[in-house]
Scaffold this active site. Structure first.
Site, PDB file in Angstrom:
ATOM      1  N   GLU A 180       0.959  -1.434  -0.236  1.00 21.87           N
ATOM      2  CA  GLU A 180      -0.327  -0.111  -0.321  1.00 21.87           C
ATOM      3  C   GLU A 180       0.678   1.466   0.038  1.00 21.87           C
ATOM      4  O   GLU A 180       1.591   1.074   1.118  1.00 21.87           O
ATOM      5  CB  GLU A 180      -1.214  -0.246   0.920  1.00 21.87           C
ATOM      6  CG  GLU A 180      -1.974  -1.555   0.802  1.00 21.87           C
ATOM      7  CD  GLU A 180      -2.637  -1.308   2.337  1.00 21.87           C
ATOM      8  OE1 GLU A 180      -2.405  -0.115   2.978  1.00 21.87           O
ATOM      9  OE2 GLU A 180      -3.480  -2.445   2.792  1.00 21.87           O
ATOM     10  N   ASP A 183      -5.241   8.109  10.390  1.00 24.33           N
ATOM     11  CA  ASP A 183      -3.764   8.071  10.671  1.00 24.33           C
ATOM     12  C   ASP A 183      -2.678   8.487  11.930  1.00 24.33           C
ATOM     13  O   ASP A 183      -3.213   9.826  12.210  1.00 24.33           O
ATOM     14  CB  ASP A 183      -2.698   9.075   9.421  1.00 24.33           C
ATOM     15  CG  ASP A 183      -3.365   7.798   8.308  1.00 24.33           C
ATOM     16  OD1 ASP A 183      -3.438   7.257   8.301  1.00 24.33           O
ATOM     17  OD2 ASP A 183      -2.715   8.887   7.098  1.00 24.33           O
TER      18      ASP A 183
END
Length: 253
Positions: A45, A56
């Site tokens: 990814e 995140d």
């Protein structure tokens, strides 16, 4: 057949690695991808850095910020990857937020991904119903899989809808938190993994968030097809640079 679907048919647990494109240095992207494949990683990814990465945790946020400061953009990433299929065969997924794709132009973004050999996209802030109504046809036109996230809080009804519009795998977020915030999985997560496994979805699941070592990889893949490691790998890059990738992969399996 899409490379992701081919990989999912293999009789093995999938190890997917996430990193931020342009980190630690702007031009490290291709070398990191090549080294990950060479050391036995099954899928990669590639994080497209964004200034407001909602899902995140601090480690990936910091790497994304550094990559932006290094000068990474959508166009630079595409330029870096234009010849990637001359040297890399495993599935490649771009993970990023919808705003940069919208700015680039969704169809143009998808067309460029297809041209350079990207297999799928993960866009955490693109709702599945909006995708199904407005963008699914574009993704299918260019042979791209769109990978959706589910969490322990996602209802069974929503999970089944996501399953119905997906063709690839479902990204099973291990807990309702940001990336990189756990040191292991407890009963709550294991119950969740088992519950999803027993839903008999048509798409296999790959677990992300909180996978950092062999123990958590094995826990996560007890009920799922594979697992994704991001923050732990980025920490390794921060501490060791991009030259010792094999050492990291060996700690996982």
């Amino acid at each position: 057949m899409n490379r992701i679907n081919q990989k999912l048919q293999e009789d093995k647990k999938i190890l997917s690695i996430y990193f931020s494109a342009g980190y630690p240095n702007l031009n490290d992207t291709v070398q990191i991808i090549q080294d990950l494949e060479k050391n036995g990683v099954d899928m990669i990814e590639i994080g497209l850095p964004f200034s407001d990465p909602l899902a995140d945790g601090p480690t990936i946020q910091a790497s994304s910020t550094q990559a932006l400061e290094n000068g990474m953009t959508s166009q630079i990433l595409f330029d870096q990857l234009k010849d990637i299929r001359k040297s890399v065969n495993i599935p490649l997924v771009i993970m990023g937020y919808f705003n940069p794709m919208l700015q680039y132009g969704v169809e143009k973004f998808c067309a460029t991904c297809a041209e350079i050999g990207i297999d799928g996209l993960i866009i955490p802030d693109l709702p599945v119903d909006v995708y199904a109504e407005q963008y699914k046809a574009i993704f299918e036109k260019y042979g791209l899989l769109n990978i959706f996230l589910i969490t322990p809080q996602t209802s069974d009804e929503r999970i089944r809808f996501i399953d119905s519009v997906s063709d690839g795998f479902i990204y099973m977020v291990s807990s309702a938190s940001v990336t990189g915030s756990q040191s292991g999985f407890g009963n709550t997560q294991e119950t969740y993994f088992k519950r999803i496994g027993e839903m008999n979805l048509k798409n296999p699941q790959i677990v992300g968030f909180g996978i950092s070592n062999a123990e958590t990889f094995n826990q996560a893949t007890q009920y799922a097809k594979g697992a994704i490691i991001g923050s732990a790998f980025i920490t390794h890059l921060k501490e060791n640079g991009s030259g010792k990738i094999g050492d990291f992969v060996k700690t996982i399996r």
